[in-house]
Scaffold this active site. Structure first.
Site, PDB file in Angstrom:
ATOM      1  N   ASP A 243      29.176  -5.996 -66.871  1.00  0.00           N
ATOM      2  CA  ASP A 243      30.031  -5.244 -67.784  1.00  0.00           C
ATOM      3  C   ASP A 243      31.484  -5.712 -67.697  1.00  0.00           C
ATOM      4  O   ASP A 243      31.979  -6.040 -66.603  1.00  0.00           O
ATOM      5  CB  ASP A 243      29.943  -3.758 -67.415  1.00  0.00           C
ATOM      6  CG  ASP A 243      30.785  -2.874 -68.312  1.00  0.00           C
ATOM      7  OD1 ASP A 243      30.448  -2.773 -69.512  1.00  0.00           O
ATOM      8  OD2 ASP A 243      31.767  -2.285 -67.821  1.00  0.00           O
ATOM      9  N   GLU A 267      29.416  -9.665 -70.460  1.00  0.00           N
ATOM     10  CA  GLU A 267      30.000  -9.088 -71.669  1.00  0.00           C
ATOM     11  C   GLU A 267      31.465  -9.511 -71.759  1.00  0.00           C
ATOM     12  O   GLU A 267      32.368  -8.779 -71.354  1.00  0.00           O
ATOM     13  CB  GLU A 267      29.888  -7.559 -71.634  1.00  0.00           C
ATOM     14  CG  GLU A 267      30.427  -6.887 -72.895  1.00  0.00           C
ATOM     15  CD  GLU A 267      31.029  -5.524 -72.646  1.00  0.00           C
ATOM     16  OE1 GLU A 267      31.058  -4.711 -73.584  1.00  0.00           O
ATOM     17  OE2 GLU A 267      31.499  -5.250 -71.509  1.00  0.00           O
TER      18      GLU A 267
END
Length: 461
Positions: A243, A267
């Site tokens: 993330d 990400e």
């Protein structure tokens, strides 16, 4: 359009071009450096590659899935049907206890080793369930040869108690005393500290975990009982979705991967393909990245009625083995014309992702299953763009068997002459959107068609 079987004789290329007013091909554009006839990899870019086209990833959640601790069991029940549909891996939300307990989607991590079994932060179970249910889900997926990826939040923590912070001269929420008894944290483990004042980014004002601190490194990826190796060895995870990787250096993922291994995708939320490539390189190519460049170009192409945008720069065109393509996810959902977008990512290079709601609720599941089958069985080799204008786009996969994909954003049937991989071969549209079954000429040219506002995918019978 009538059902017509085209029997093409040895017409010259000139006559073939003159045959139709829609038959002028443009010079092909080679879009990938990958020249292999089949997708193979010597790195860990994809954990499993079933079938010639490679794997398909399912994002097995959406934002604010039902609370109550039943999500793991719900996903476990879907594993057999997802396996039958051709899914090879699933991505779960963050599995550890977060500050908001049973109401959290997991992106505010507090105790990395509480998987729903300790009474802290207002609940025992997480929003999704408990450890036994999580392990049962992972084991069920493995019994179907489906890999499971964990969503790992390394940038920030949440839910600590106030403590005096000698590095800021104030009180900060950096005192973490997890009920699991593992990975206690204090002000010295967050920025600023004696190792670094800051790193690449802070998210939402949360305490910013300092990966420069040896103690933090030990608990994240070095220790045999640390986060990475525990998730791998005790829970059974096969890979990682990292993330908010803009918040820390690519070296962090590199160290995790060198010590823990598995599949990785980051990400890095940016539509600039060069920046995506730079981040992949910063991990020493140990990680893939979500292809946000492809995502935004598909929105411009399909919602903006300009399919020439599909010729623009994307990560998969630069580095196909490190591109994870997607149409929507739990954070962003801007593409309206989703079936065209799925037809694009399932026929082009990259590791395509299916979003839970698209598959289970919003779109035609049979059409998605058909595209997954096409990807797994036909989408092989490098990519050549054969034609693009506002309404039409044609590309060829150059492997064996390979395919021709035809996208039509207009309100009328279209047809065009294309050069294929196949000489004197009967081909058909494997989507069923056209019932033509033409035969390619000896020089591999053939005329194909596409219905209004639709797509067709051609390959030998």
């Amino acid at each position: 359009m009538k059902n017509v079987r085209l029997i093409l004789s040895g017409l010259s290329l000139l006559l073939a071009i003159l045959f139709s007013s829609c038959s002028d091909p443009v010079t092909e554009q080679q879009t990938s450096a990958n020249k292999d006839d089949a997708i193979t990899t010597t790195d860990n870019s994809q954990a499993r590659l079933p079938g010639p086209g490679g794997g398909v990833l399912m994002q097995a959640f959406y934002w604010d899935v039902p609370a109550g601790g039943n999500w793991y069991d719900s996903i476990k029940d879907k594993i057999p049907s997802w396996d039958a549909a051709g899914i090879s891996a699933i991505w779960l939300p963050p599995v550890s206890k977060a500050q908001n307990g049973a109401y959290s989607m997991g992106y505010d991590p507090a105790d990395y080793f509480d998987f729903g079994d300790y009474n802290q932060h207002g609940s025992v179970e997480t929003r999704f369930g408990n450890k036994a249910e999580l392990v049962s889900l992972i084991n069920t997926a493995h019994s179907y040869d489906i890999d499971v990826y964990a969503d790992i939040v390394l940038n920030h923590n949440s839910g600590g108690a106030l403590e005096p912070n000698p590095y800021t001269g104030t009180n900060t929420y950096t005192d973490f005393n997890p009920a699991s008894g593992k990975f206690y944290r204090s002000a010295s483990d967050f920025h600023p500290n004696s190792y670094a004042t800051y790193d690449e980014g802070i998210f939402g004002g949360f305490p910013d975990l300092s990966h420069s601190a040896p103690y933090v490194q030990d608990w994240l990826w070095n220790r045999a009982d640390g986060v990475g190796k525990y998730y791998r060895d005790s829970l059974g995870f096969d890979g990682w979705r990292f993330d908010y990787v803009k918040g820390f250096g690519g070296w962090v993922v590199k160290e995790w991967m060198n010590n823990v291994g598995g599949f990785a995708v980051g990400e890095y939320w940016d539509g600039n393909a060069q920046l995506l490539q730079d981040w992949v390189n910063a991990t020493n190519r140990t990680s893939s990245a979500f292809d946000f460049a492809c995502y935004y170009k598909m929105d411009e192409a399909f919602d903006g009625n300009d399919l020439t945008k599909l010729q623009d720069d994307m990560l998969w065109k630069r580095d196909a083995y490190k591109s994870v393509t997607f149409v929507t996810n739990h954070d962003t959902d801007i593409i309206g014309d989703k079936m065209h977008a799925y037809a694009y990512i399932m026929t082009h290079e990259g590791y395509p992702t299916v979003f839970y709601n698209d598959f289970e609720q919003w779109l035609d599941k049979d059409k998605l299953i058909n595209l997954i089958w096409i990807h797994n069985n036909k989408a092989v080799g490098s990519t050549s763009i054969q034609y693009a204008d506002n309404d039409e786009y044609i590309a060829r996969r150059n492997g064996s068997p390979g395919l021709i994909v035809y996208l039509n954003d207009s309100n009328v049937w279209v047809e065009r002459w294309v050069q294929t991989n196949w000489s004197t071969s009967s081909i058909k549209d494997y989507t069923g959107n056209s019932n033509w079954q033409p035969t390619t000429q000896t020089d591999k040219w053939v005329k194909i068609q596409c219905p209004p506002n639709s797509y067709s995918v051609w390959s030998p019978l």
